[in-house]
Design an enzyme around this catalytic site. Sequence first.
Site, PDB file in Angstrom:
ATOM      1  N   PRO A  23       0.830  -1.212   0.000  1.00 48.59           N
ATOM      2  CA  PRO A  23       0.000   0.000   0.000  1.00 48.59           C
ATOM      3  C   PRO A  23       0.859   1.256   0.000  1.00 48.59           C
ATOM      4  O   PRO A  23       1.854   1.343   0.719  1.00 48.59           O
ATOM      5  CB  PRO A  23      -0.797  -0.120   1.304  1.00 48.59           C
ATOM      6  CG  PRO A  23       0.021  -1.010   2.181  1.00 48.59           C
ATOM      7  CD  PRO A  23       0.694  -1.978   1.255  1.00 48.59           C
ATOM      8  N   MET A  24       0.471   2.217  -0.828  1.00 50.17           N
ATOM      9  CA  MET A  24       1.175   3.503  -0.905  1.00 50.17           C
ATOM     10  C   MET A  24       0.149   4.617  -0.918  1.00 50.17           C
ATOM     11  O   MET A  24      -0.732   4.656  -1.781  1.00 50.17           O
ATOM     12  CB  MET A  24       2.052   3.569  -2.163  1.00 50.17           C
ATOM     13  CG  MET A  24       3.209   2.596  -2.162  1.00 50.17           C
ATOM     14  SD  MET A  24       4.231   2.735  -3.660  1.00 50.17           S
ATOM     15  CE  MET A  24       3.149   1.937  -4.861  1.00 50.17           C
ATOM     16  N   CYS A 108       3.735   3.184   9.586  1.00 47.32           N
ATOM     17  CA  CYS A 108       3.936   4.529   9.045  1.00 47.32           C
ATOM     18  C   CYS A 108       4.509   5.471  10.099  1.00 47.32           C
ATOM     19  O   CYS A 108       3.923   5.641  11.172  1.00 47.32           O
ATOM     20  CB  CYS A 108       2.624   5.090   8.520  1.00 47.32           C
ATOM     21  SG  CYS A 108       2.817   6.755   7.834  1.00 47.32           S
ATOM     22  N   GLY A 232       6.468  -1.863  -3.597  1.00 48.06           N
ATOM     23  CA  GLY A 232       5.713  -0.621  -3.713  1.00 48.06           C
ATOM     24  C   GLY A 232       6.262   0.264  -4.809  1.00 48.06           C
ATOM     25  O   GLY A 232       5.823   0.218  -5.961  1.00 48.06           O
TER      26      GLY A 232
END
Length: 357
Positions: A23-24, A108, A232
């Site tokens: 996920p980005m 994150c 990613g």
Amino acid sequence: MTTSIKPFRIRDIEINPPLILSPMAGVTDVSFRRLLKRRGGIGLTVSEFISVEGLTRNNPKSKRQMRFYQDERPFAVQVFGAQPERMRMAAEMAEEVGADILDINCGCPAPKVVKHGGGSGLLRDLPRLETILKEIKKAITIPLTIKIRAGYSDSTINAVETAKLAEACGVEHIALHGRTKEQGYRGLANWDLVRAIKENVSVPVSGSGDVGTIEQALGRFSETGCDGVLIGRGAMANPWVFRQIEDTIAGRDVFLPTLDDKRAVLLEYFDMLREDMPELAAIGRMKQLAGQFTRGLQGGALFRTAMYHSHSVTEILDRISEYFETIGAGRQYFGEAGKPTIEAPVLDSCEAAVAVP
């Protein structure tokens, strides 16, 4: 054939091949995921990381981020937050929309996420993380997974402890997030920790970070014994990287895209964007991918500059046509004379990726 690399399961969901689109933020929306899935080689797609505050307060953008198509399956929704009740509510919403897996972001390090206790902020409050995981586990029937990093900081590396806690709470897959500029973990490389985690838990473990080529992916599998690899940024530069790795694992000839393939993928992506969002937003996203996708191509920086100065659908399409026709004919591409070249920014997986204006 690379026989040691095999599919793995998250409960009854087969991840085949064992390659995950990481996920980005601002990148892996429904259009980008579908584009990559169509290229082949992806065993699991994951949403952008989604704020539970937005989801549980009926923010339209957050709800849109959960959308997916059936051909993306298996599909995981990744959420972030720090309030157990809202995390539980968001998890229930993800199951209700039909996600196959619910993933919790504990990796994150972005200040705007960490200051509220989310993301890697949970790694410095394991009792809170334990409460969140137990609350979610009671509320959903789909598998619960987690993405972590080595620790909150260089001096607080606790990935193994976190992984053991997560497994005890019912987590069924653990992904270890790669290093960032802000938290370099100079003393111990994250990929070294994959081995340590696997020695302490029985659930599958995957790793991410600085994987953009066949050689890098195969190296990670052989060096760490990881069950899966997340990719990613490498997929932005090369949308076929998953297929190429899968080809190698299967002992097939590796697919090598032609210039026509590269042009077609840009046009396909732009079509998807225009179907999914307003024109100006689609143009911004298109500039972002073009900037990453043309790294290393002849005249790529000049092409990025030309795209940067394009402000309509027609201009974008004309720039793409001019560029690929020029280099396809073996001529040098000069772009826009007198304009300073624009370099594509290096994107991190959880910092919001800001499209070129």
